[in-house]
Design a protein around this motif. Structure first.
Motif, PDB file in Angstrom:
ATOM      1  N   GLY A 268       0.816  -1.203   0.000  1.00  0.00           N
ATOM      2  CA  GLY A 268       0.000   0.000   0.000  1.00  0.00           C
ATOM      3  C   GLY A 268       0.852   1.255   0.000  1.00  0.00           C
ATOM      4  O   GLY A 268       1.952   1.276   0.569  1.00  0.00           O
ATOM      5  N   TYR A 269       0.338   2.303  -0.629  1.00  0.00           N
ATOM      6  CA  TYR A 269       1.058   3.583  -0.625  1.00  0.00           C
ATOM      7  C   TYR A 269       1.354   4.040   0.797  1.00  0.00           C
ATOM      8  O   TYR A 269       2.448   4.500   1.104  1.00  0.00           O
ATOM      9  CB  TYR A 269       0.226   4.656  -1.329  1.00  0.00           C
ATOM     10  N   SER A 270       0.344   3.941   1.663  1.00  0.00           N
ATOM     11  CA  SER A 270       0.507   4.478   3.023  1.00  0.00           C
ATOM     12  C   SER A 270       1.645   3.792   3.756  1.00  0.00           C
ATOM     13  O   SER A 270       2.408   4.437   4.491  1.00  0.00           O
ATOM     14  CB  SER A 270      -0.797   4.327   3.809  1.00  0.00           C
ATOM     15  N   ASN A 271       1.795   2.475   3.553  1.00  0.00           N
ATOM     16  CA  ASN A 271       2.867   1.738   4.218  1.00  0.00           C
ATOM     17  C   ASN A 271       4.235   2.199   3.729  1.00  0.00           C
ATOM     18  O   ASN A 271       5.154   2.448   4.526  1.00  0.00           O
ATOM     19  CB  ASN A 271       2.698   0.241   3.968  1.00  0.00           C
TER      20      ASN A 271
ATOM     21  N   ILE B  65       4.995   5.070   2.230  1.00  0.00           N
ATOM     22  CA  ILE B  65       5.216   6.467   2.627  1.00  0.00           C
ATOM     23  C   ILE B  65       5.603   6.559   4.095  1.00  0.00           C
ATOM     24  O   ILE B  65       6.515   7.308   4.466  1.00  0.00           O
ATOM     25  CB  ILE B  65       3.952   7.303   2.331  1.00  0.00           C
ATOM     26  N   ASN B  66       4.926   5.791   4.952  1.00  0.00           N
ATOM     27  CA  ASN B  66       5.234   5.835   6.390  1.00  0.00           C
ATOM     28  C   ASN B  66       6.655   5.374   6.670  1.00  0.00           C
ATOM     29  O   ASN B  66       7.359   5.974   7.495  1.00  0.00           O
ATOM     30  CB  ASN B  66       4.247   4.960   7.166  1.00  0.00           C
TER      31      ASN B  66
ATOM     32  N   ASN C  17       9.053   8.215   5.497  1.00  0.00           N
ATOM     33  CA  ASN C  17       8.948   9.424   6.314  1.00  0.00           C
ATOM     34  C   ASN C  17       9.423   9.201   7.743  1.00  0.00           C
ATOM     35  O   ASN C  17      10.052  10.084   8.340  1.00  0.00           O
ATOM     36  CB  ASN C  17       7.510   9.940   6.314  1.00  0.00           C
TER      37      ASN C  17
END
Length: 229
Positions: free
Chosen positions: A117-120, A122-123, A126
């Motif tokens: 997933g994108y969120s994973n 990105i996290n 970051n």
């Protein structure tokens, strides 16, 4: 101490994001990562910054080679670190035409499995960028405390210059406002060049660049014996 920057090699081989496939030259593995962006429309390239990695499903240029070429050229112009394309969504694999176009510019491609997933992603990026910022701030505070201790313990200006010289790995100097040297410290890398000199004569170069009205700092060249710094 300098903390190593996050690189494309780190992203590929040192994170829990598995089964990434790198397509590019090995030199690209050393490129730094300073951020991460998602590209979901062709005009979105203008918001991407240098040294970011870029994520996409590829939908915006699916079956449109002209848009593919434009995006690759635009990402190269921005100097992004890598273009990461999800596979098994719109592409079974990154098409050869896209690989060939990226190779013309030396732009690194990364094939990303659809289940990430994108969120994973990105996290993970970051969180590590934030951790590095925290470590740098902790280092700055710790070293500032050492300077305070040197001052209050009356260790002398040379101790402070030595610390600065160690940070910059260069010669450090304190002068009068007319550029007459008062104190200077030579870093270890320069010891060989100056080891045979009993007394180092440091003189400012008379010809100085003119200062512009908006610029309060300037460069000044110095001679150490016959060596121009």
């Amino acid at each position: 101490m300098k903390y190593p920057p996050l690189t494309l090699g780190w992203f590929l081989y040192e994170t829990p994001i598995d089964n990434l496939e790198f397509i590019g030259e090995d030199e690209a593995l050393h490129k730094t990562i300073t951020g991460i962006s998602v590209l979901d429309n062709p005009d979105g390239v203008k918001w991407i910054k240098k040294n970011e990695i870029v994520l996409t499903t590829g939908y915006i240029f699916y079956n449109d080679f002209e848009i593919q070429k434009k995006i690759i050229a635009d990402l190269h112009a921005i100097d992004c670190t890598a273009f990461c394309i999800k596979v098994k969504r719109f592409f079974d694999r990154i098409p050869d035409s896209l690989i060939e176009e990226a190779a013309k510019y030396g732009l690194a491609l990364v094939s990303v499995p659809f289940y990430h997933g994108y969120s994973n992603i990105i996290n993970i990026v970051n969180e590590n960028l934030i951790e590095q910022k925290i470590l740098r701030q902790q280092f700055i505070l710790k070293e500032a405390e050492k300077f305070h201790e040197s001052f209050f313990n009356k260790e002398g200006i040379m101790k402070m210059l030595e610390r600065i010289s160690n940070y910059t790995n260069s010669m450090t100097m304190i002068t009068t406002t007319s550029d007459f040297p008062i104190y200077y410290c030579i870093p270890p890398k320069e010891y060989g060049d100056f080891s045979q000199i009993h007394k180092l004569q440091v003189q400012p170069l008379n010809s100085l660049p003119e200062k512009t009205p908006k610029e309060h700092s300037r460069k000044c060249n110095f001679y150490c014996n016959d060596t121009l710094l």
